[in-house]
Design a protein around this motif. Structure first.
Motif, PDB file in Angstrom:
ATOM      1  N   GLN A 135      35.432 -24.943  34.843  1.00 53.04           N
ATOM      2  CA  GLN A 135      35.162 -26.112  34.012  1.00 53.04           C
ATOM      3  C   GLN A 135      33.675 -26.457  34.025  1.00 53.04           C
ATOM      4  O   GLN A 135      33.116 -26.870  33.007  1.00 53.04           O
ATOM      5  CB  GLN A 135      35.974 -27.319  34.497  1.00 53.04           C
ATOM      6  CG  GLN A 135      35.844 -28.554  33.607  1.00 53.04           C
ATOM      7  CD  GLN A 135      36.275 -28.275  32.173  1.00 53.04           C
ATOM      8  OE1 GLN A 135      37.354 -27.740  31.944  1.00 53.04           O
ATOM      9  NE2 GLN A 135      35.428 -28.627  31.206  1.00 53.04           N
ATOM     10  N   ILE A 138      31.950 -24.249  31.549  1.00 54.96           N
ATOM     11  CA  ILE A 138      32.206 -24.707  30.186  1.00 54.96           C
ATOM     12  C   ILE A 138      31.364 -25.940  29.869  1.00 54.96           C
ATOM     13  O   ILE A 138      30.775 -26.061  28.779  1.00 54.96           O
ATOM     14  CB  ILE A 138      33.710 -24.993  29.999  1.00 54.96           C
ATOM     15  CG1 ILE A 138      34.487 -23.681  30.031  1.00 54.96           C
ATOM     16  CG2 ILE A 138      33.972 -25.732  28.689  1.00 54.96           C
ATOM     17  CD1 ILE A 138      35.990 -23.857  30.059  1.00 54.96           C
ATOM     18  N   ASP A 139      31.254 -26.854  30.825  1.00 52.27           N
ATOM     19  CA  ASP A 139      30.452 -28.060  30.616  1.00 52.27           C
ATOM     20  C   ASP A 139      28.984 -27.709  30.379  1.00 52.27           C
ATOM     21  O   ASP A 139      28.322 -28.304  29.521  1.00 52.27           O
ATOM     22  CB  ASP A 139      30.578 -28.995  31.821  1.00 52.27           C
ATOM     23  CG  ASP A 139      31.972 -29.592  31.967  1.00 52.27           C
ATOM     24  OD1 ASP A 139      32.721 -29.578  30.969  1.00 52.27           O
ATOM     25  OD2 ASP A 139      32.298 -30.054  33.068  1.00 52.27           O
ATOM     26  N   ARG A 142      28.537 -26.286  26.873  1.00 51.81           N
ATOM     27  CA  ARG A 142      28.644 -27.316  25.845  1.00 51.81           C
ATOM     28  C   ARG A 142      27.372 -28.163  25.769  1.00 51.81           C
ATOM     29  O   ARG A 142      26.956 -28.604  24.686  1.00 51.81           O
ATOM     30  CB  ARG A 142      29.858 -28.198  26.119  1.00 51.81           C
ATOM     31  CG  ARG A 142      30.131 -29.222  25.008  1.00 51.81           C
ATOM     32  CD  ARG A 142      31.444 -29.957  25.208  1.00 51.81           C
ATOM     33  NE  ARG A 142      31.495 -30.616  26.503  1.00 51.81           N
ATOM     34  CZ  ARG A 142      32.289 -30.256  27.501  1.00 51.81           C
ATOM     35  NH1 ARG A 142      33.124 -29.240  27.351  1.00 51.81           N
ATOM     36  NH2 ARG A 142      32.282 -30.900  28.654  1.00 51.81           N
ATOM     37  N   HIS A 199      33.117 -22.800  19.272  1.00 48.30           N
ATOM     38  CA  HIS A 199      34.440 -23.051  19.834  1.00 48.30           C
ATOM     39  C   HIS A 199      34.519 -24.514  20.227  1.00 48.30           C
ATOM     40  O   HIS A 199      33.520 -25.103  20.685  1.00 48.30           O
ATOM     41  CB  HIS A 199      34.674 -22.152  21.047  1.00 48.30           C
ATOM     42  CG  HIS A 199      36.087 -22.155  21.537  1.00 48.30           C
ATOM     43  ND1 HIS A 199      36.591 -23.138  22.351  1.00 48.30           N
ATOM     44  CD2 HIS A 199      37.111 -21.293  21.301  1.00 48.30           C
ATOM     45  CE1 HIS A 199      37.856 -22.883  22.622  1.00 48.30           C
ATOM     46  NE2 HIS A 199      38.206 -21.777  21.992  1.00 48.30           N
ATOM     47  N   GLU A 200      35.676 -25.097  20.059  1.00 48.89           N
ATOM     48  CA  GLU A 200      35.823 -26.523  20.311  1.00 48.89           C
ATOM     49  C   GLU A 200      35.522 -26.905  21.759  1.00 48.89           C
ATOM     50  O   GLU A 200      35.105 -28.038  22.038  1.00 48.89           O
ATOM     51  CB  GLU A 200      37.236 -26.978  19.959  1.00 48.89           C
ATOM     52  CG  GLU A 200      38.337 -26.291  20.737  1.00 48.89           C
ATOM     53  CD  GLU A 200      39.729 -26.732  20.326  1.00 48.89           C
ATOM     54  OE1 GLU A 200      40.689 -26.399  21.044  1.00 48.89           O
ATOM     55  OE2 GLU A 200      39.849 -27.408  19.290  1.00 48.89           O
ATOM     56  N   ARG A 201      35.682 -25.976  22.700  1.00 48.77           N
ATOM     57  CA  ARG A 201      35.465 -26.318  24.111  1.00 48.77           C
ATOM     58  C   ARG A 201      33.992 -26.252  24.515  1.00 48.77           C
ATOM     59  O   ARG A 201      33.578 -26.942  25.443  1.00 48.77           O
ATOM     60  CB  ARG A 201      36.276 -25.388  25.010  1.00 48.77           C
ATOM     61  CG  ARG A 201      37.775 -25.496  24.809  1.00 48.77           C
ATOM     62  CD  ARG A 201      38.519 -24.593  25.766  1.00 48.77           C
ATOM     63  NE  ARG A 201      38.406 -25.049  27.146  1.00 48.77           N
ATOM     64  CZ  ARG A 201      38.791 -24.327  28.200  1.00 48.77           C
ATOM     65  NH1 ARG A 201      39.291 -23.115  28.018  1.00 48.77           N
ATOM     66  NH2 ARG A 201      38.678 -24.804  29.425  1.00 48.77           N
ATOM     67  N   VAL A 202      33.209 -25.413  23.847  1.00 50.66           N
ATOM     68  CA  VAL A 202      31.818 -25.224  24.279  1.00 50.66           C
ATOM     69  C   VAL A 202      30.805 -25.496  23.180  1.00 50.66           C
ATOM     70  O   VAL A 202      29.600 -25.407  23.419  1.00 50.66           O
ATOM     71  CB  VAL A 202      31.599 -23.795  24.828  1.00 50.66           C
ATOM     72  CG1 VAL A 202      32.431 -23.566  26.072  1.00 50.66           C
ATOM     73  CG2 VAL A 202      31.914 -22.750  23.770  1.00 50.66           C
TER      74      VAL A 202
END
Length: 224
Positions: A135, A138-139, A142, A199-202
């Motif tokens: 996580q 990913i943070d 982003r 991508h919606e997460r990053v």
């Protein structure tokens, strides 16, 4: 020489060695692992017996390459001299897999130079890694923005001439059936393909691929 060794080590050497090691340790892996590997390469999930047979089948492709590596390192401490370098880490990668998963010790018994070289490369160590959760990675992605490409590194060769920055493209290995990565072409230079992917997460990230071993396509076209 390191760059030339890389495609061989990451494909021709790694593939049979990986199949040999996973096949001889087939029961140690959960069925989900074998299923995942098969789906990644566009194949149906194998039975345990099929995975085990793959080990013996790939051993014939592996043995001659062990002779090559043993000969490459026979006259020096490392592949290109007395100090470790990129060539050593590229070629060691498949053997690291062998060590971690527990390969048959008799496999390398006839190759003392190879075994000694493996110990020396392992002795280089791993530096000082810092722990980071999935996580957390990913943070960071982003929150970051892709660094700009160096305009002087762009090329106008035949491949770049058929595509334009901003084209929707896919990138996939030339010798595999893996699902392609997709995105917007960001740049092409003599050695690298760069693609923007959202991508919606990053959010938006830049993904880089070597040109050797990968096929670039415009999404609506055949292979470029």
């Amino acid at each position: 020489l390191s760059e030339a060794l890389s495609p061989w080590a990451e494909a021709t050497l790694l593939w049979p060695l990986a199949l040999y090691v996973t096949g001889t340790n087939a029961e140690r892996f959960p069925p989900a692992f074998h299923r995942d590997r098969a789906l990644l390469h566009g194949k149906p999930p194998p039975s345990l017996a099929q995975v085990e047979r793959a080990a013996l089948r790939n051993l014939d492709q592996l043995r001659p390459q062990l002779v090559w590596v043993d000969a490459l390192v026979g006259a020096s401490r490392f592949l290109l001299g007395e100090e470790p370098g990129l060539a050593d880490f590229v070629v060691y990668h498949p053997f690291f897999l062998y060590r971690v998963l527990g390969g048959d010790p008799d496999l390398l018994a006839p190759y003392p130079a190879l075994r000694d070289w493996m110990e020396r490369v392992a002795g280089v160590g791993n530096g000082a890694p810092l722990p980071l959760s999935s996580q957390g990675a990913i943070d960071r992605a982003r929150a970051a923005a892709p660094a700009p490409l160096d305009p002087s590194a762009q090329t106008t060769d035949a491949l770049a001439a058929k595509l334009r920055v901003g084209d929707a493209v896919s990138v996939a290995p030339t010798d595999d059936h893996s699902a392609p990565a997709t995105g917007t072409l960001r740049g092409v230079d003599a050695e690298r393909l760069s693609v923007l992917h959202r991508h919606e997460r990053v959010g938006e990230v830049a993904v880089h691929f070597p040109r050797v071993g990968y096929r670039l396509r415009r999404l609506e076209d055949a292979a470029v």
